[in-house]
Design a protein around this motif. Structure first.
Motif, PDB file in Angstrom:
ATOM      1  N   LEU A   1      21.476 -61.491  51.565  1.00 52.35           N
ATOM      2  CA  LEU A   1      20.588 -60.355  51.326  1.00 52.35           C
ATOM      3  C   LEU A   1      21.192 -59.065  51.872  1.00 52.35           C
ATOM      4  N   TRP A   2      21.789 -59.158  53.075  1.00 54.19           N
ATOM      5  CA  TRP A   2      22.398 -57.964  53.684  1.00 54.19           C
ATOM      6  C   TRP A   2      23.564 -57.459  52.837  1.00 54.19           C
ATOM      7  N   VAL A   3      24.450 -58.360  52.426  1.00 55.03           N
ATOM      8  CA  VAL A   3      25.616 -57.955  51.638  1.00 55.03           C
ATOM      9  C   VAL A   3      25.171 -57.331  50.313  1.00 55.03           C
ATOM     10  N   THR A   4      24.196 -57.957  49.655  1.00 53.50           N
ATOM     11  CA  THR A   4      23.724 -57.455  48.364  1.00 53.50           C
ATOM     12  C   THR A   4      23.038 -56.100  48.511  1.00 53.50           C
ATOM     13  N   ALA A   5      22.212 -55.959  49.572  1.00 52.90           N
ATOM     14  CA  ALA A   5      21.534 -54.672  49.802  1.00 52.90           C
ATOM     15  C   ALA A   5      22.548 -53.571  50.116  1.00 52.90           C
ATOM     16  N   TYR A   6      23.561 -53.900  50.923  1.00 52.37           N
ATOM     17  CA  TYR A   6      24.620 -52.939  51.266  1.00 52.37           C
ATOM     18  C   TYR A   6      25.329 -52.468  49.995  1.00 52.37           C
ATOM     19  N   PHE A   7      25.637 -53.409  49.120  1.00 47.80           N
ATOM     20  CA  PHE A   7      26.307 -53.068  47.860  1.00 47.80           C
ATOM     21  C   PHE A   7      25.407 -52.191  46.987  1.00 47.80           C
ATOM     22  N   THR A   8      24.134 -52.555  46.901  1.00 46.01           N
ATOM     23  CA  THR A   8      23.204 -51.795  46.057  1.00 46.01           C
ATOM     24  C   THR A   8      23.063 -50.354  46.531  1.00 46.01           C
ATOM     25  N   ILE A   9      22.899 -50.178  47.853  1.00 43.74           N
ATOM     26  CA  ILE A   9      22.723 -48.839  48.426  1.00 43.74           C
ATOM     27  C   ILE A   9      23.934 -47.960  48.166  1.00 43.74           C
ATOM     28  N   LEU A  10      25.141 -48.559  48.191  1.00 41.42           N
ATOM     29  CA  LEU A  10      26.353 -47.786  47.954  1.00 41.42           C
ATOM     30  C   LEU A  10      26.655 -47.612  46.468  1.00 41.42           C
ATOM     31  N   CYS A  11      26.574 -48.717  45.745  1.00 44.74           N
ATOM     32  CA  CYS A  11      27.094 -48.728  44.378  1.00 44.74           C
ATOM     33  C   CYS A  11      26.239 -47.947  43.402  1.00 44.74           C
ATOM     34  N   VAL A  12      24.928 -48.126  43.451  1.00 45.04           N
ATOM     35  CA  VAL A  12      24.064 -47.514  42.437  1.00 45.04           C
ATOM     36  C   VAL A  12      24.188 -45.989  42.434  1.00 45.04           C
ATOM     37  N   PRO A  13      24.000 -45.290  43.569  1.00 50.98           N
ATOM     38  CA  PRO A  13      24.140 -43.830  43.518  1.00 50.98           C
ATOM     39  C   PRO A  13      25.557 -43.355  43.215  1.00 50.98           C
ATOM     40  N   VAL A  14      26.563 -44.038  43.772  1.00 48.79           N
ATOM     41  CA  VAL A  14      27.948 -43.603  43.556  1.00 48.79           C
ATOM     42  C   VAL A  14      28.328 -43.707  42.089  1.00 48.79           C
ATOM     43  N   THR A  15      28.013 -44.835  41.464  1.00 45.19           N
ATOM     44  CA  THR A  15      28.400 -45.019  40.057  1.00 45.19           C
ATOM     45  C   THR A  15      27.603 -44.100  39.135  1.00 45.19           C
ATOM     46  N   GLN A  16      26.341 -43.858  39.461  1.00 43.06           N
ATOM     47  CA  GLN A  16      25.538 -42.973  38.608  1.00 43.06           C
ATOM     48  C   GLN A  16      26.015 -41.526  38.704  1.00 43.06           C
ATOM     49  N   VAL A  17      26.302 -41.077  39.920  1.00 41.94           N
ATOM     50  CA  VAL A  17      26.820 -39.713  40.092  1.00 41.94           C
ATOM     51  C   VAL A  17      28.159 -39.566  39.381  1.00 41.94           C
ATOM     52  N   ALA A  18      29.027 -40.587  39.527  1.00 40.34           N
ATOM     53  CA  ALA A  18      30.337 -40.537  38.871  1.00 40.34           C
ATOM     54  C   ALA A  18      30.181 -40.491  37.356  1.00 40.34           C
ATOM     55  N   ALA A  19      29.245 -41.278  36.810  1.00 39.64           N
ATOM     56  CA  ALA A  19      29.048 -41.296  35.353  1.00 39.64           C
ATOM     57  C   ALA A  19      28.544 -39.945  34.853  1.00 39.64           C
ATOM     58  N   ILE A  20      27.639 -39.317  35.608  1.00 39.27           N
ATOM     59  CA  ILE A  20      27.128 -37.999  35.204  1.00 39.27           C
ATOM     60  C   ILE A  20      28.239 -36.946  35.243  1.00 39.27           C
ATOM     61  N   LEU A  21      29.033 -36.970  36.306  1.00 40.53           N
ATOM     62  CA  LEU A  21      30.113 -35.988  36.428  1.00 40.53           C
ATOM     63  C   LEU A  21      31.140 -36.140  35.310  1.00 40.53           C
ATOM     64  N   VAL A  22      31.486 -37.373  35.000  1.00 40.35           N
ATOM     65  CA  VAL A  22      32.445 -37.600  33.915  1.00 40.35           C
ATOM     66  C   VAL A  22      31.836 -37.177  32.589  1.00 40.35           C
ATOM     67  N   ALA A  23      30.542 -37.440  32.388  1.00 43.36           N
ATOM     68  CA  ALA A  23      29.880 -37.035  31.149  1.00 43.36           C
ATOM     69  C   ALA A  23      29.882 -35.515  31.009  1.00 43.36           C
ATOM     70  N   LEU A  24      29.623 -34.807  32.115  1.00 44.26           N
ATOM     71  CA  LEU A  24      29.672 -33.344  32.086  1.00 44.26           C
ATOM     72  C   LEU A  24      31.066 -32.853  31.726  1.00 44.26           C
ATOM     73  N   LEU A  25      32.073 -33.521  32.272  1.00 46.95           N
ATOM     74  CA  LEU A  25      33.449 -33.150  31.987  1.00 46.95           C
ATOM     75  C   LEU A  25      33.790 -33.399  30.515  1.00 46.95           C
ATOM     76  N   MET A  26      33.283 -34.508  29.970  1.00 45.10           N
ATOM     77  CA  MET A  26      33.569 -34.862  28.582  1.00 45.10           C
ATOM     78  C   MET A  26      32.702 -34.096  27.584  1.00 45.10           C
ATOM     79  N   ASN A  27      31.741 -33.299  28.087  1.00 45.65           N
ATOM     80  CA  ASN A  27      30.837 -32.568  27.203  1.00 45.65           C
ATOM     81  C   ASN A  27      31.380 -31.201  26.791  1.00 45.65           C
ATOM     82  N   VAL A  28      32.533 -30.848  27.351  1.00 47.29           N
ATOM     83  CA  VAL A  28      33.112 -29.549  27.009  1.00 47.29           C
ATOM     84  C   VAL A  28      33.721 -29.591  25.608  1.00 47.29           C
ATOM     85  N   SER A  29      33.803 -28.464  24.995  1.00 47.77           N
ATOM     86  CA  SER A  29      34.439 -28.356  23.668  1.00 47.77           C
ATOM     87  C   SER A  29      35.897 -27.964  23.868  1.00 47.77           C
ATOM     88  N   ALA A  30      36.764 -28.937  23.744  1.00 45.79           N
ATOM     89  CA  ALA A  30      38.192 -28.686  23.934  1.00 45.79           C
ATOM     90  C   ALA A  30      38.980 -29.541  22.958  1.00 45.79           C
TER      91      ALA A  30
END
Length: 796
Positions: free
Chosen positions: A562-591
């Motif tokens: 439970l501890w290992v899974t909770a530790y992973f969830t707390i780190l992984c979910v926000p990090v991956t979501q923020v990274a996906a949004i930032l990459v999407a913003l980068l890919m949304n430019v007209s170039a």
């Protein structure tokens, strides 16, 4: 009818026909396979085994020779890489193989639960008929005793016989003869003490040239999985368990002088002397290092390494006895052919068993080099000793038979997991002293034995009542749902929309009803039972809430997972979501060429599973991994080193490493967010500009609210996915060695209980706890996001 509609209809029809054909084809082949032999009036026997290509060829040849001499018998040979899962599936389904491989370590469990046939009556009948099968004269006696089990005394090595050994091996040390000679060490063909061994390891380590990675040598490698630790403890006159026969499983003796002396010696040679190679995390493979000439000795190991080492041409190698305190002693690793208790052809199965364990098979096994033959005359012949081939000292394998012991193993396989976990902390990670590890093993093991699951008698599950009650409850649930559905009066348009909705979800709904609902209900019932999945469901015992009591009160792995899974969830979910949004913003430019980059970011998310983890294993390698070499460029000038991600620093860095690995797949989330960005009306940004908003203000006042439904969706799916991590942890754990509790994710713990410890009822209880945890987490997210998610079409 339009062309598009015609193509759609044709595609649907083709899909339906393909599915129907697949089911018909499989059914026809199964019927044909089962009836092919019976049509000819033959007795059909099924054998299940494992092995590489060469061993598989040996079994195939033996089976065909048996068929030629027994024309009334047809043998179906099943080879399985995932042997345990295949055997368990066949046993649980009530279609056990007639013959299968039975390990020495599994004899107690299989014999005590009546899953294998008692061979003693068949052997006695054989002798009375003077068939010439004098087993006790042909085989080494210790191999006969290895597959005896006394149900009353709960002791291996005596009682009835439940298998006939097909091969075995004693334990030795493999030596790099050239390194020993360079270090001026006499080759210890006549044996050596532990003090002499430690001195030799230091001398070989001294051959290393400081600062030159290509000239680093280690005196030895000591294998420390539980069976080998037991052998090493024996070499220092210690024992795992108390009692006259070392079978008092309530008394773990790892705290005694003999065991402590050996454990401290191993730890000193690894940590203090640095003369014995200590692999932690993902590091250079011990066997590969020996093959490259960087290791002086490696063991305890059996005959199975011989074929690999025979390919070595760069240096001379041989085998010598294991180092000891007062006398050398060897464990025995052996596998037998056993007959399933559920066989319908015991006499024919017994004839096949004798043939498979006969002289021809023994000779072929000897020539392959993977194991030792069980028959004395074959073992003492050139077929095994192989004059002119390595090892030159092959006679040692046979000499060690008289110095070998049979280990007594507790029925509960959990003991080995506990030993592996705690020994790793002291012998590899230097987190505990050997005494602290021994005390932890004793404490955890006694707590395991105290559990009602392991000391309480239960009655069989009344399956007729269970099925009846389940059927009534399902009928009641369907009736209630139908009644509520009938209460709401719908217009023609609403009814049409409802039918369309059901049509869209029908593939999932049909799959759920046919393939998921039944297993879900069964797993709920099993959560209140004790069932090994190695026997039919009728053998399951009703334990009430004892599975759950054990989980919350006696199972340390539950809280750790439970501890290992909770530790992973707390780190992984926000990090991956923020990274996906930032990459999407980068890919949304007209170039120019942006489509290429969008594809480049998305494609890696398609590569998943074992292939992806294998790639990252090379990146996270401690010794020559790309990531650590890069980090050390910046850290070493300040006196720091890159972390040992899955080794000594795993407590805090194993989970972040998996989070880094998860960033590889942000392309999937990027595509969703990019679609959301494309759907935001430009007029909103224009209005924000008129109001004087800058880029940052626009992002938080326009972009984020408009993306909130997608963020909410990805957040929910991310949380659910993070609680189901398995493949990454499973593969990396296998590569980093040991149990590695810092990778003990919840689903991995569930898997271990179900398929490694054979506790399917207990694993079902764990699965339902996971379901409840995910359900609660999802409901909390829904409730917390009530006023934070903006739906453009939502009515006020």
């Amino acid at each position: 009818m339009t062309i598009a509609k015609a193509l759609r209809t044709l595609l649907i029809a083709a899909t339906v026909l393909l599915v129907v054909w697949a089911f018909i084809d499989v059914s026809v082949r199964m019927v044909r396979m089962n009836s092919e032999a019976s049509e000819k009036g033959k007795t059909v026997l099924t054998v299940l085994h494992w092995g590489d290509t060469e061993e598989e060829a040996i079994v195939e040849k033996l089976v065909r020779e048996f068929e030629s001499s027994h024309p009334t018998i047809k043998v179906k040979r099943l080879h399985a890489n995932d042997y345990d899962a295949k055997l368990k599936t066949m046993l649980a389904a009530g279609t056990p193989p007639d013959l299968f491989y039975l390990r020495y370590e599994d004899v107690a469990e299989f014999a005590d639960t009546d899953m294998v046939l008692n061979l003693s009556p068949l052997i006695q009948k054989d002798r009375e008929q003077n068939s010439g099968y004098a087993m006790t004269d042909e085989f080494y006696p210790i191999l006969i005793d290895a597959f005896r089990f006394d149900k009353d005394a709960q002791r291996q090595g005596q009682g009835d016989l439940f298998g006939i050994a097909k091969d075995f091996t004693t334990m030795v040390m493999y030596l790099n003869v050239d390194l020993f000679k360079r270090a001026g060490i006499k080759i210890p063909y006549d044996g050596w003490t532990l003090d002499e061994y430690r001195d030799a390891m230091k001398k070989i380590r001294a051959l290393s040239i400081p600062g030159d990675k290509n000239e680093q040598y280690y005196g030895g490698v000591l294998k420390t999985w539980p069976a080998m630790i037991r052998n090493l403890v024996w070499l220092n006159d210690g024992a795992f368990f108390g009692g006259k026969f070392n079978d008092d499983f309530t008394n773990v003796e790892l705290e005694q002088d003999g065991a402590q002396g050996m454990l401290n010696l191993i730890r000193q040679m690894r940590m203090d002397d640095d003369s014995v190679y200590n692999p932690t995390g993902i590091s250079q493979n011990e066997d590969d290092m020996f093959r490259r000439g960087k290791i002086g000795s490696i063991g305890p190991l059996g005959r199975w390494m011989t074929p690999q080492y025979r390919k070595i041409t760069e240096f001379d190698w041989d085998i010598v006895p294991l180092p000891h305190r007062t006398q050398t002693v060897s464990n025995i690793a052996t596998v037998s052919w056993a007959i399933s208790a559920g066989t319908k052809n015991s006499d024919a199965s017994y004839e096949l068993l004798k043939f498979l364990c006969g002289e021809d098979g023994q000779i072929m096994t000897s020539e392959l080099g993977l194991a030792m033959p069980c028959m004395k005359r074959v073992g003492e012949s050139d077929a095994f000793l192989s004059p002119g081939q390595k090892p030159k000292n092959a006679q040692l394998f046979l000499d060690m038979i008289d110095k070998s012991r049979l280990a007594q193993n507790p029925r509960l396989k959990k003991f080995d997991s506990i030993v592996d976990s705690e020994m790793q902390k002291t012998l590899q990670l230097d987190k505990k002293t050997p005494m602290e590890a021994a005390e932890a093993i004793q404490s955890r093991w006694l707590k395991e034995l105290e559990s009602p699951l392991n000391n309480k008698a239960y009655s069989r599950v009344p399956w007729v009542k269970v099925v009846s009650v389940t059927g009534v409850l399902l009928a009641l649930a369907i009736t209630v749902l139908w009644w509520f559905a009938r209460k709401e009066k719908l217009g023609s348009l609403d009814k049409a929309q409802e039918r369309t909705g059901y049509l869209f979800i029908s593939p999932w709904l049909i799959g759920f009803l046919l393939l998921v609902l039944g297993p879900m209900i069964l797993s709920l019932v099993l959560a209140f039972t004790k069932w090994s999945a190695m026997a039919p469901l009728s053998s399951a015992e009703f334990v009430g809430f004892d599975n759950f009591i054990h989980i919350f009160k006696f199972d340390k792995d539950f809280s750790q997972s439970l501890w290992v899974t909770a530790y992973f969830t707390i780190l992984c979910v926000p990090v991956t979501q923020v990274a996906a949004i930032l990459v999407a913003l980068l890919m949304n430019v007209s170039a120019k060429g942006i489509s290429f980059f969008r594809t480049a970011y998305f494609v890696p998310s398609v590569v998943t599973g074992v292939a992806l983890v294998t790639l990252w294993i090379t990146i996270f390698n401690n010794d020559n991994g790309m990531l650590n070499q890069f980090l050390n460029l910046f850290l070493e000038p300040f006196g720091y080193q890159a972390p040992d991600w899955f080794g000594k620093d795993a407590e805090w860095f194993a989970v972040p490493a998996l989070v880094i690995m998860s960033l590889w797949g942000v392309g999937g989330g990027m595509v969703i967010y990019l679609a959301g960005l494309k759907g935001i009306p430009q007029s909103l940004y224009e209005a924000a500009t008129i109001d004087g908003a800058g880029p940052v203000k626009k992002f938080f006042a326009v972009t984020m609210p408009m993306l909130s439904p997608l963020i909410f969706f990805n957040l929910v799916m991310g949380i659910i996915g993070s609680f189901q991590v398995f493949t990454q942890a499973y593969v990396i754990r296998g590569s980093s060695g040991g149990t590695n509790e810092n990778l003990m994710f919840y689903v991995l713990n569930l898997y271990d209980n179900a398929f490694r410890l054979h506790k399917m009822g207990y694993a079902s209880a764990l699965a339902w706890i996971l379901f409840i945890i995910i359900l609660i987490m999802t409901l909390l997210v829904f409730r917390g996001s009530k006023n934070m998610v903006h739906y453009e079409g939502l009515k006020a």
